[in-house]
Write a protein that holds these residues in place. Structure first.
Motif, PDB file in Angstrom:
ATOM      1  N   TRP A  32       0.828  -1.204   0.000  1.00  0.00           N
ATOM      2  CA  TRP A  32       0.000   0.000   0.000  1.00  0.00           C
ATOM      3  C   TRP A  32       0.865   1.258   0.000  1.00  0.00           C
ATOM      4  N   VAL A  33       0.479   2.214  -0.837  1.00  0.00           N
ATOM      5  CA  VAL A  33       1.157   3.507  -0.944  1.00  0.00           C
ATOM      6  C   VAL A  33       0.095   4.591  -0.787  1.00  0.00           C
ATOM      7  N   PRO A  34       0.376   5.683  -0.060  1.00  0.00           N
ATOM      8  CA  PRO A  34      -0.617   6.749   0.110  1.00  0.00           C
ATOM      9  C   PRO A  34      -1.136   7.251  -1.233  1.00  0.00           C
ATOM     10  N   PHE A  35      -2.450   7.389  -1.341  1.00  0.00           N
ATOM     11  CA  PHE A  35      -3.100   7.835  -2.565  1.00  0.00           C
ATOM     12  C   PHE A  35      -3.635   9.257  -2.398  1.00  0.00           C
ATOM     13  N   TYR A  36      -4.147   9.574  -1.217  1.00  0.00           N
ATOM     14  CA  TYR A  36      -4.657  10.909  -0.936  1.00  0.00           C
ATOM     15  C   TYR A  36      -3.647  11.665  -0.080  1.00  0.00           C
ATOM     16  N   SER A  37      -3.669  12.983  -0.180  1.00  0.00           N
ATOM     17  CA  SER A  37      -2.743  13.792   0.609  1.00  0.00           C
ATOM     18  C   SER A  37      -3.068  13.740   2.090  1.00  0.00           C
ATOM     19  N   THR A  38      -4.294  13.326   2.431  1.00  0.00           N
ATOM     20  CA  THR A  38      -4.700  13.259   3.834  1.00  0.00           C
ATOM     21  C   THR A  38      -4.286  11.961   4.500  1.00  0.00           C
ATOM     22  N   LYS A  79      -2.127   4.914   6.937  1.00  0.00           N
ATOM     23  CA  LYS A  79      -3.176   3.929   6.687  1.00  0.00           C
ATOM     24  C   LYS A  79      -4.107   4.462   5.605  1.00  0.00           C
ATOM     25  N   PRO A  80      -4.719   3.592   4.848  1.00  0.00           N
ATOM     26  CA  PRO A  80      -5.589   4.038   3.757  1.00  0.00           C
ATOM     27  C   PRO A  80      -6.882   4.660   4.267  1.00  0.00           C
ATOM     28  N   ALA A  81      -7.381   5.628   3.510  1.00  0.00           N
ATOM     29  CA  ALA A  81      -8.629   6.287   3.878  1.00  0.00           C
ATOM     30  C   ALA A  81      -9.794   5.342   3.641  1.00  0.00           C
ATOM     31  N   MET A  82     -10.795   5.409   4.530  1.00  0.00           N
ATOM     32  CA  MET A  82     -11.969   4.547   4.421  1.00  0.00           C
ATOM     33  C   MET A  82     -13.229   5.397   4.535  1.00  0.00           C
ATOM     34  N   ILE A  83     -14.311   4.851   4.028  1.00  0.00           N
ATOM     35  CA  ILE A  83     -15.600   5.519   4.097  1.00  0.00           C
ATOM     36  C   ILE A  83     -16.655   4.469   4.389  1.00  0.00           C
ATOM     37  N   LEU A  84     -17.676   4.860   5.143  1.00  0.00           N
ATOM     38  CA  LEU A  84     -18.699   3.927   5.603  1.00  0.00           C
ATOM     39  C   LEU A  84     -19.817   3.809   4.583  1.00  0.00           C
ATOM     40  N   CYS A  85     -20.098   2.573   4.161  1.00  0.00           N
ATOM     41  CA  CYS A  85     -21.266   2.296   3.315  1.00  0.00           C
ATOM     42  C   CYS A  85     -22.458   2.027   4.214  1.00  0.00           C
ATOM     43  N   SER A  86     -23.557   2.716   3.997  1.00  0.00           N
ATOM     44  CA  SER A  86     -24.722   2.643   4.884  1.00  0.00           C
ATOM     45  C   SER A  86     -25.671   1.514   4.543  1.00  0.00           C
ATOM     46  N   SER A  87     -25.289   0.631   3.634  1.00  0.00           N
ATOM     47  CA  SER A  87     -26.179  -0.455   3.243  1.00  0.00           C
ATOM     48  C   SER A  87     -26.267  -1.504   4.344  1.00  0.00           C
ATOM     49  N   GLY A  88     -27.480  -1.919   4.672  1.00  0.00           N
ATOM     50  CA  GLY A  88     -27.691  -2.990   5.641  1.00  0.00           C
ATOM     51  C   GLY A  88     -27.119  -2.642   7.000  1.00  0.00           C
ATOM     52  N   ALA A  89     -26.228  -3.556   7.512  1.00  0.00           N
ATOM     53  CA  ALA A  89     -25.593  -3.335   8.812  1.00  0.00           C
ATOM     54  C   ALA A  89     -24.432  -2.360   8.727  1.00  0.00           C
ATOM     55  N   MET A 114     -13.071   2.648  -4.284  1.00  0.00           N
ATOM     56  CA  MET A 114     -14.355   3.144  -4.755  1.00  0.00           C
ATOM     57  C   MET A 114     -14.187   4.265  -5.785  1.00  0.00           C
ATOM     58  N   ASP A 115     -12.920   4.522  -6.204  1.00  0.00           N
ATOM     59  CA  ASP A 115     -12.629   5.542  -7.221  1.00  0.00           C
ATOM     60  C   ASP A 115     -13.136   6.928  -6.825  1.00  0.00           C
ATOM     61  N   LEU A 116     -13.015   7.242  -5.560  1.00  0.00           N
ATOM     62  CA  LEU A 116     -13.437   8.561  -5.090  1.00  0.00           C
ATOM     63  C   LEU A 116     -12.286   9.550  -5.243  1.00  0.00           C
ATOM     64  N   SER A 117     -12.573  10.697  -5.779  1.00  0.00           N
ATOM     65  CA  SER A 117     -11.567  11.750  -5.827  1.00  0.00           C
ATOM     66  C   SER A 117     -11.380  12.304  -4.424  1.00  0.00           C
ATOM     67  N   GLU A 118     -10.242  12.950  -4.213  1.00  0.00           N
ATOM     68  CA  GLU A 118      -9.985  13.488  -2.872  1.00  0.00           C
ATOM     69  C   GLU A 118     -10.995  14.573  -2.523  1.00  0.00           C
ATOM     70  N   ARG A 119     -11.399  15.339  -3.519  1.00  0.00           N
ATOM     71  CA  ARG A 119     -12.392  16.381  -3.261  1.00  0.00           C
ATOM     72  C   ARG A 119     -13.722  15.773  -2.834  1.00  0.00           C
ATOM     73  N   MET A 120     -14.131  14.696  -3.526  1.00  0.00           N
ATOM     74  CA  MET A 120     -15.384  14.040  -3.169  1.00  0.00           C
ATOM     75  C   MET A 120     -15.282  13.366  -1.802  1.00  0.00           C
ATOM     76  N   LEU A 121     -14.101  12.770  -1.497  1.00  0.00           N
ATOM     77  CA  LEU A 121     -13.908  12.128  -0.200  1.00  0.00           C
ATOM     78  C   LEU A 121     -14.046  13.137   0.929  1.00  0.00           C
ATOM     79  N   SER A 181     -16.965  13.185   3.737  1.00  0.00           N
ATOM     80  CA  SER A 181     -16.570  13.059   5.128  1.00  0.00           C
ATOM     81  C   SER A 181     -17.076  14.217   5.973  1.00  0.00           C
ATOM     82  N   GLY A 182     -17.206  15.367   5.370  1.00  0.00           N
ATOM     83  CA  GLY A 182     -17.639  16.529   6.127  1.00  0.00           C
ATOM     84  C   GLY A 182     -19.141  16.726   6.150  1.00  0.00           C
ATOM     85  N   ALA A 183     -19.875  16.025   5.290  1.00  0.00           N
ATOM     86  CA  ALA A 183     -21.328  16.195   5.218  1.00  0.00           C
ATOM     87  C   ALA A 183     -22.029  15.052   5.949  1.00  0.00           C
TER      88      ALA A 183
END
Length: 526
Positions: A429-435, A439-449, A458-465, A469-471
């Motif tokens: 693993w190599v850092p992909f985002y400047s943040t 460790k790699p950035a993660m985002i929570l999927c609200s499906s099911g549990a 998930m091919d998210l741009s840093e701006r979208m991430l 994350s802030g909304a």
């Protein structure tokens, strides 16, 4: 020495290699559960009760002024006396369930104990000076000299420094430098020493402390893949001025790693378990006797090991105090619970010796193994020795841990397979985002549990991430976004309300111009 199996263990999946045992006034506490703490035990600290061949767990609590204590595995731990009858534990380093290494120091003590609730206090201690780097598989001991006390940290393993990491070796494990750290907890100051006798930063060694002297034996070196046969003697002098640390190499060491040490008499200890090579456990036991400025290691007849212990590839355990050791071996694949283990109690003292007074000399050592596939053929872990045994809980206790609330760390850690096309690997693993830091950035999927996915997969741009994350909005990963849209109820389209038509106003009769005055039209055209 006698070996006894424990047929019934509640929540056995939580007892994994690298756990620690803490003894508070005869109450044995367990730290280092598998996975993050859940609702049924938010602190991740349990009380253990072993009674009538049954091991039970009861969740513990923290006081309101306590800080958060992660479920650390493979930390260094020792006893720090704060009064005639009171003591607290110093916890340094260790691994979190996300495979992060901690460099923090915690002081943990018992606040209150009732039949229904046990409360602990945990305080994070800030250090300055030559602060030890984040590590695991090391030891920490307390030394006393000229009326003063300090702690000594040595050995362990850590990740490759950030400046030396490459794509292929991003999270590689290396032995720490052979530095000896002297820590003054009264002022929070650290000082490091480089001694010429110590050429390797040994991991998973055994350390035994008495007065101003620490004896270090065994330990594993990743660079040479060897277990040191040397026996080191560290002597710490604490005068009014600057402290001094000296090292002497003694004959008669033992080539072993991850051994367990338990205290049987005031100056007598028993060395159990460990590994003598990458593919062979050490089934031989030893008696260690500490005298005035000397150490003696003798062979000792071991117990009658069971066939399961003899043939298993790995084992782990921890000292229970007063000459007893809790041993665990991996369970068979045919078990209903794949990660369950079998446990034994090894008693190193006879029936007459059990009547002796409670032992008081603190020691520290390391034992067991974690998953062999994580780094080396055998990944050693550490084990800590304490000087009291656990008492039974009150019979009326009903507040127990609910294993169904515990989530496997493989589904919650950063190093997971978040989707079928997941490309994040702990080794590459190599850092992909400047943040991202370590460790790699993660985002929570609200499906099911709900579950976590890597933002990069998930091919998210840093701006979208950053926007997500802030909304305060729900996010759905690639695999569940289509399903979520299909389950959505179409929004009801509201029909616009029709405005009532206003009634037509009657035209008023045109007023004739007043005689003697010019009308408006007449004035307009004049």
């Amino acid at each position: 020495m006698s070996l006894q199996g424990i047929p019934t263990v509640s929540n056995a999946a939580l007892l994994q290699p690298g756990f620690s045992l803490l003894n508070f006034d005869g109450h044995l506490a367990f730290l280092g559960q598998k996975g993050w703490p859940k609702r049924s035990c938010p602190t991740g600290v349990f009380l253990l009760d072993i009674n009538q061949n049954e091991l039970k767990m009861k969740p513990g609590f923290f006081s309101r002024d306590s800080c958060y204590l992660p479920p650390l595995r493979y930390p260094a731990l020792c006893v720090l006396r704060v009064g005639a009858d009171q003591h607290q534990y110093v916890i340094h380093g260790g691994k979190t369930p996300n495979n992060d290494l901690s460099d923090k120091v915690y002081l943990m003590s018992l606040v209150s104990k009732t039949s229904k609730k046990t409360t602990f206090q945990c305080i994070e201690k800030e250090l300055c000076g030559d602060v030890p780097e984040a590590r695991y598989g090391h030891t920490i001991n307390v030394v006393h000299s000229q009326g003063k006390s300090m702690t000594v940290i040595f050995g362990g393993r850590s990740y490759v420094p950030l400046a030396q990491r490459t794509t292929e070796k991003w999270n590689s494990i290396v032995d720490c430098l052979p530095s000896v750290f002297l820590v003054d907890f009264e002022f929070g100051c650290c000082t490091s020493y480089r001694l010429p006798e110590l050429q390797e930063g040994l991991a998973f060694h055994v350390s035994i402390a008495k007065n101003d002297t620490i004896y270090i034996l065994g330990g594993h070196s990743l660079q040479n893949n060897t277990r040191s046969p040397s026996l080191y003697k560290l002597k710490v002098d604490l005068p009014l001025g600057s402290p001094s640390v000296t090292c002497t190499i003694l004959p008669g060491g033992i080539s072993v790693s991850s051994a367990i040490v338990t205290q049987t008499k005031d100056s007598e200890f028993v060395l159990v378990g460990g590994y003598q090579s990458d593919t062979q456990k050490r089934l031989v036991c030893n008696t260690v006797i500490l005298g005035d400025n000397k150490i003696e290691i003798l062979d000792r007849e071991g117990p009658d090991w069971t066939a399961a212990i003899k043939h298993c590839r790995t084992w782990f355990g921890c000292d229970m105090g007063k000459g007893s050791v809790l041993l665990g071996i991996p369970g068979a694949n045919k078990q209903l619970v794949s990660d369950a283990n079998y446990f034994y109690i090894l008693r190193c003292k006879g029936a007459e010796e059990e009547k002796e007074e409670e032992l008081t000399v603190p020691i520290c050592s390391q034992t067991s193994t974690e998953n062999p596939g994580d780094s080396s053929a055998f990944e050693d872990s550490e084990e800590f020795c304490f000087s009291a045994e656990a008492n039974s809980f009150d019979a009326g206790d009903t507040d127990t841990y609910n294993e169904d609330d515990e989530e496997d760390e493989s589904d919650t850690g950063y190093w997971i397979t978040c989707s079928a096309g997941c490309s994040v690997d702990i080794n590459t693993w190599v850092p992909f985002y400047s943040t991202e830091l370590n460790k790699p950035a993660m985002i929570l999927c609200s499906s099911g549990a709900a579950h976590w996915v890597h933002a990069q997969c998930m091919d998210l741009s840093e701006r979208m991430l950053l926007q997500l994350s802030g909304a305060n909005v729900k996010y759905f990963c690639k695999e569940h976004v289509a399903l979520h849209r299909g389950l959505q109820t179409p929004q009801r389209v509201l029909q616009p309300k029709k405005q009532p038509r206003k009634p037509l106003r009657k035209k008023s009769a045109m007023k004739l111009p007043t005689p003697g005055k010019k009308s408006f039209l007449r004035r307009l055209f004049e």
